[in-house]
Design a protein around this motif. Structure first.
Motif, PDB file in Angstrom:
ATOM      1  N   LEU A  52       0.812  -1.220   0.000  1.00  0.00           N
ATOM      2  CA  LEU A  52       0.000   0.000   0.000  1.00  0.00           C
ATOM      3  C   LEU A  52       0.843   1.267   0.000  1.00  0.00           C
ATOM      4  CD1 LEU A  52      -2.781  -1.046   2.559  1.00  0.00           C
ATOM      5  CD2 LEU A  52      -2.887  -1.087   0.058  1.00  0.00           C
ATOM      6  N   VAL A  53       1.938   1.263   0.758  1.00  0.00           N
ATOM      7  CA  VAL A  53       2.745   2.481   0.902  1.00  0.00           C
ATOM      8  C   VAL A  53       3.987   2.418   0.018  1.00  0.00           C
ATOM      9  CG1 VAL A  53       3.980   3.979   2.504  1.00  0.00           C
ATOM     10  CG2 VAL A  53       1.911   2.778   3.255  1.00  0.00           C
ATOM     11  N   GLY A  54       4.782   1.371   0.207  1.00  0.00           N
ATOM     12  CA  GLY A  54       6.042   1.291  -0.525  1.00  0.00           C
ATOM     13  C   GLY A  54       5.848   1.248  -2.036  1.00  0.00           C
ATOM     14  N   GLN A  55       4.860   0.510  -2.498  1.00  0.00           N
ATOM     15  CA  GLN A  55       4.605   0.415  -3.931  1.00  0.00           C
ATOM     16  C   GLN A  55       3.599   1.455  -4.423  1.00  0.00           C
ATOM     17  OE1 GLN A  55       3.638  -3.655  -4.840  1.00  0.00           O
ATOM     18  NE2 GLN A  55       5.524  -4.456  -3.916  1.00  0.00           N
ATOM     19  N   GLY A  56       3.135   2.315  -3.512  1.00  0.00           N
ATOM     20  CA  GLY A  56       2.323   3.463  -3.897  1.00  0.00           C
ATOM     21  C   GLY A  56       0.917   3.171  -4.369  1.00  0.00           C
ATOM     22  N   VAL A 112       3.969  12.582  -2.184  1.00  0.00           N
ATOM     23  CA  VAL A 112       4.469  11.806  -1.047  1.00  0.00           C
ATOM     24  C   VAL A 112       5.987  11.866  -1.025  1.00  0.00           C
ATOM     25  CG1 VAL A 112       4.509   9.557   0.067  1.00  0.00           C
ATOM     26  CG2 VAL A 112       2.498  10.276  -1.249  1.00  0.00           C
ATOM     27  N   SER A 113       6.528  12.068   0.169  1.00  0.00           N
ATOM     28  CA  SER A 113       7.984  12.100   0.323  1.00  0.00           C
ATOM     29  C   SER A 113       8.578  10.738  -0.023  1.00  0.00           C
ATOM     30  CB  SER A 113       8.339  12.470   1.773  1.00  0.00           C
ATOM     31  OG  SER A 113       9.703  12.255   2.010  1.00  0.00           O
ATOM     32  N   SER A 146       9.044  10.974  11.673  1.00  0.00           N
ATOM     33  CA  SER A 146       8.545  12.060  10.830  1.00  0.00           C
ATOM     34  C   SER A 146       7.915  11.503   9.552  1.00  0.00           C
ATOM     35  CB  SER A 146       9.687  13.023  10.486  1.00  0.00           C
ATOM     36  OG  SER A 146      10.694  12.363   9.728  1.00  0.00           O
ATOM     37  N   ALA A 147       8.476  10.412   9.002  1.00  0.00           N
ATOM     38  CA  ALA A 147       7.917   9.798   7.802  1.00  0.00           C
ATOM     39  C   ALA A 147       6.546   9.210   8.093  1.00  0.00           C
ATOM     40  CB  ALA A 147       8.867   8.730   7.274  1.00  0.00           C
ATOM     41  N   VAL A 148       6.411   8.561   9.243  1.00  0.00           N
ATOM     42  CA  VAL A 148       5.110   7.985   9.617  1.00  0.00           C
ATOM     43  C   VAL A 148       4.095   9.089   9.867  1.00  0.00           C
ATOM     44  CG1 VAL A 148       3.905   6.641  11.376  1.00  0.00           C
ATOM     45  CG2 VAL A 148       6.121   5.869  10.534  1.00  0.00           C
ATOM     46  N   ASP A 149       4.536  10.186  10.503  1.00  0.00           N
ATOM     47  CA  ASP A 149       3.625  11.322  10.727  1.00  0.00           C
ATOM     48  C   ASP A 149       3.166  11.910   9.398  1.00  0.00           C
ATOM     49  OD1 ASP A 149       3.766  11.069  13.441  1.00  0.00           O
ATOM     50  OD2 ASP A 149       5.373  12.551  13.695  1.00  0.00           O
ATOM     51  N   ALA A 150       4.094  12.019   8.457  1.00  0.00           N
ATOM     52  CA  ALA A 150       3.736  12.539   7.135  1.00  0.00           C
ATOM     53  C   ALA A 150       2.735  11.617   6.441  1.00  0.00           C
ATOM     54  CB  ALA A 150       5.003  12.680   6.285  1.00  0.00           C
ATOM     55  N   LEU A 151       2.918  10.329   6.594  1.00  0.00           N
ATOM     56  CA  LEU A 151       1.992   9.360   6.000  1.00  0.00           C
ATOM     57  C   LEU A 151       0.604   9.500   6.613  1.00  0.00           C
ATOM     58  CD1 LEU A 151       1.360   6.867   4.270  1.00  0.00           C
ATOM     59  CD2 LEU A 151       2.237   5.453   6.147  1.00  0.00           C
ATOM     60  N   MET A 152       0.552   9.658   7.916  1.00  0.00           N
ATOM     61  CA  MET A 152      -0.742   9.785   8.585  1.00  0.00           C
ATOM     62  C   MET A 152      -1.417  11.104   8.227  1.00  0.00           C
ATOM     63  SD  MET A 152      -0.032   8.149  12.349  1.00  0.00           S
ATOM     64  CE  MET A 152       0.459   6.420  12.530  1.00  0.00           C
ATOM     65  N   ILE A 209      -2.751  10.477   4.733  1.00  0.00           N
ATOM     66  CA  ILE A 209      -3.918   9.570   4.756  1.00  0.00           C
ATOM     67  C   ILE A 209      -4.315   9.372   6.216  1.00  0.00           C
ATOM     68  CG2 ILE A 209      -4.814   7.317   4.050  1.00  0.00           C
ATOM     69  CD1 ILE A 209      -2.580   7.148   2.031  1.00  0.00           C
ATOM     70  N   PRO A 210      -5.227  10.185   6.743  1.00  0.00           N
ATOM     71  CA  PRO A 210      -5.618  10.100   8.163  1.00  0.00           C
ATOM     72  C   PRO A 210      -6.126   8.718   8.580  1.00  0.00           C
ATOM     73  CG  PRO A 210      -6.410  12.135   7.181  1.00  0.00           C
ATOM     74  CD  PRO A 210      -5.877  11.313   6.059  1.00  0.00           C
ATOM     75  N   ALA A 211      -6.707   7.976   7.635  1.00  0.00           N
ATOM     76  CA  ALA A 211      -7.228   6.646   7.985  1.00  0.00           C
ATOM     77  C   ALA A 211      -6.125   5.718   8.470  1.00  0.00           C
ATOM     78  CB  ALA A 211      -7.926   6.028   6.781  1.00  0.00           C
ATOM     79  N   PHE A 212      -4.861   6.021   8.115  1.00  0.00           N
ATOM     80  CA  PHE A 212      -3.755   5.191   8.555  1.00  0.00           C
ATOM     81  C   PHE A 212      -3.559   5.251  10.063  1.00  0.00           C
ATOM     82  CE2 PHE A 212      -0.441   2.809   6.324  1.00  0.00           C
ATOM     83  CZ  PHE A 212      -1.074   2.639   5.090  1.00  0.00           C
ATOM     84  N   LYS A 213      -4.059   6.301  10.697  1.00  0.00           N
ATOM     85  CA  LYS A 213      -3.963   6.382  12.160  1.00  0.00           C
ATOM     86  C   LYS A 213      -4.700   5.214  12.806  1.00  0.00           C
ATOM     87  CE  LYS A 213      -3.629  11.430  12.190  1.00  0.00           C
ATOM     88  NZ  LYS A 213      -4.260  12.697  12.623  1.00  0.00           N
ATOM     89  N   PHE A 214      -5.900   4.933  12.264  1.00  0.00           N
ATOM     90  CA  PHE A 214      -6.672   3.817  12.803  1.00  0.00           C
ATOM     91  C   PHE A 214      -5.977   2.476  12.502  1.00  0.00           C
ATOM     92  CE2 PHE A 214      -9.710   7.228  11.960  1.00  0.00           C
ATOM     93  CZ  PHE A 214     -10.312   7.351  13.202  1.00  0.00           C
ATOM     94  N   ALA A 215      -5.354   2.409  11.320  1.00  0.00           N
ATOM     95  CA  ALA A 215      -4.647   1.183  10.950  1.00  0.00           C
ATOM     96  C   ALA A 215      -3.476   0.933  11.892  1.00  0.00           C
ATOM     97  CB  ALA A 215      -4.156   1.265   9.511  1.00  0.00           C
ATOM     98  N   PHE A 216      -2.731   1.995  12.230  1.00  0.00           N
ATOM     99  CA  PHE A 216      -1.599   1.833  13.136  1.00  0.00           C
ATOM    100  C   PHE A 216      -2.060   1.492  14.549  1.00  0.00           C
ATOM    101  CE2 PHE A 216       1.237   3.496   9.950  1.00  0.00           C
ATOM    102  CZ  PHE A 216       2.471   2.992  10.311  1.00  0.00           C
ATOM    103  N   VAL A 217      -3.153   2.117  14.983  1.00  0.00           N
ATOM    104  CA  VAL A 217      -3.691   1.801  16.306  1.00  0.00           C
ATOM    105  C   VAL A 217      -4.114   0.333  16.361  1.00  0.00           C
ATOM    106  CG1 VAL A 217      -5.586   2.229  17.905  1.00  0.00           C
ATOM    107  CG2 VAL A 217      -4.401   4.150  16.847  1.00  0.00           C
TER     108      VAL A 217
END
Length: 204
Positions: A13-17, A26-27, A58-64, A67-75
């Motif tokens: 989802l992230v690495g392969q875009g 995206v950075s 900082s990279a994870v914060d930028a990702l969240m 895509i705010p939904a990633f916060k729930f995924a990480f939780v």
């Protein structure tokens, strides 16, 4: 398994875009920390343990933020992985405790059986010493009959020898082999095994 599955998802989802095909939004560092399954698993493992670097954080914060939904995924990932790890640790500790407790119980049972056996021998020794009127080290039929005439002594005989008084004379006859008397040591040896399971050694 949870970490491996999360690593695959993060890589796809992230690495392969897949989530953001517009690479300019995206950075590169965000994509690079999830560029392979092992790398993704390592980053997620560091996040689980709170050991991520400032650049990773900082990279994870930028990702969240992207895509705010990633916060729930990480939780969800953190809760699931923590509970899984806790369940494994609990199972290991519980298994060790059960095994240790079982060994201790067996040891205590052996010790209790040994103490009970010794106490029974002491009681039998005292009983037959009281019964042996002529103190010749043997118990004969007359001494046994005289002892059993006393109701209190008769009740004590039944309790200590674990043999009904009605069967006492028969037991004496069997152990004396018709001689009419039995050595006290022989009586004690035989009566300490009363109630025990029959074994080849007992038969011999």
């Amino acid at each position: 398994v949870v970490l491996y599955a999360a690593g695959i998802l993060a890589t796809r989802l992230v690495g392969q875009g897949i989530l953001f095909p517009e690479q300019e939004d995206v950075s590169n560092h965000v994509r690079n920390i999830f560029n392979s399954v092992p790398q993704s698993m390592f980053i997620l493992f560091k996040i689980m343990n709170g050991a991520q670097s400032d650049a990773d954080a900082s990279a994870v914060d930028a990702l969240m933020n992207r895509i705010p939904a990633f916060k729930f995924a990480f939780v969800f990932f953190l809760i699931t992985s923590s509970w899984t790890l806790l369940s494994i640790l609990t199972a290991v500790v519980s298994d060790n405790m059960i095994h240790t407790t079982s060994q201790q119980d067996k040891l205590l049972q052996i010790q209790l059986a040994e103490e009970t056996h010794k106490e029974h021998i002491r009681e039998l020794t005292a009983l037959f010493s009281d019964m042996d009127a002529d103190e010749d080290g043997t118990i004969d039929k007359d001494e046994l009959e005289s002892y059993l005439r006393d109701p209190d002594k008769s009740a004590k005989f039944t309790q200590v020898c674990r043999v009904p008084c009605a069967d006492a004379m028969e037991v004496m006859s069997v152990l004396s082999h018709g001689s009419g008397s039995v050595d006290k040591a022989r009586l004690i040896e035989c009566l300490t095994t009363v109630g025990n399971p029959v074994t080849e050694k007992a038969i011999v």
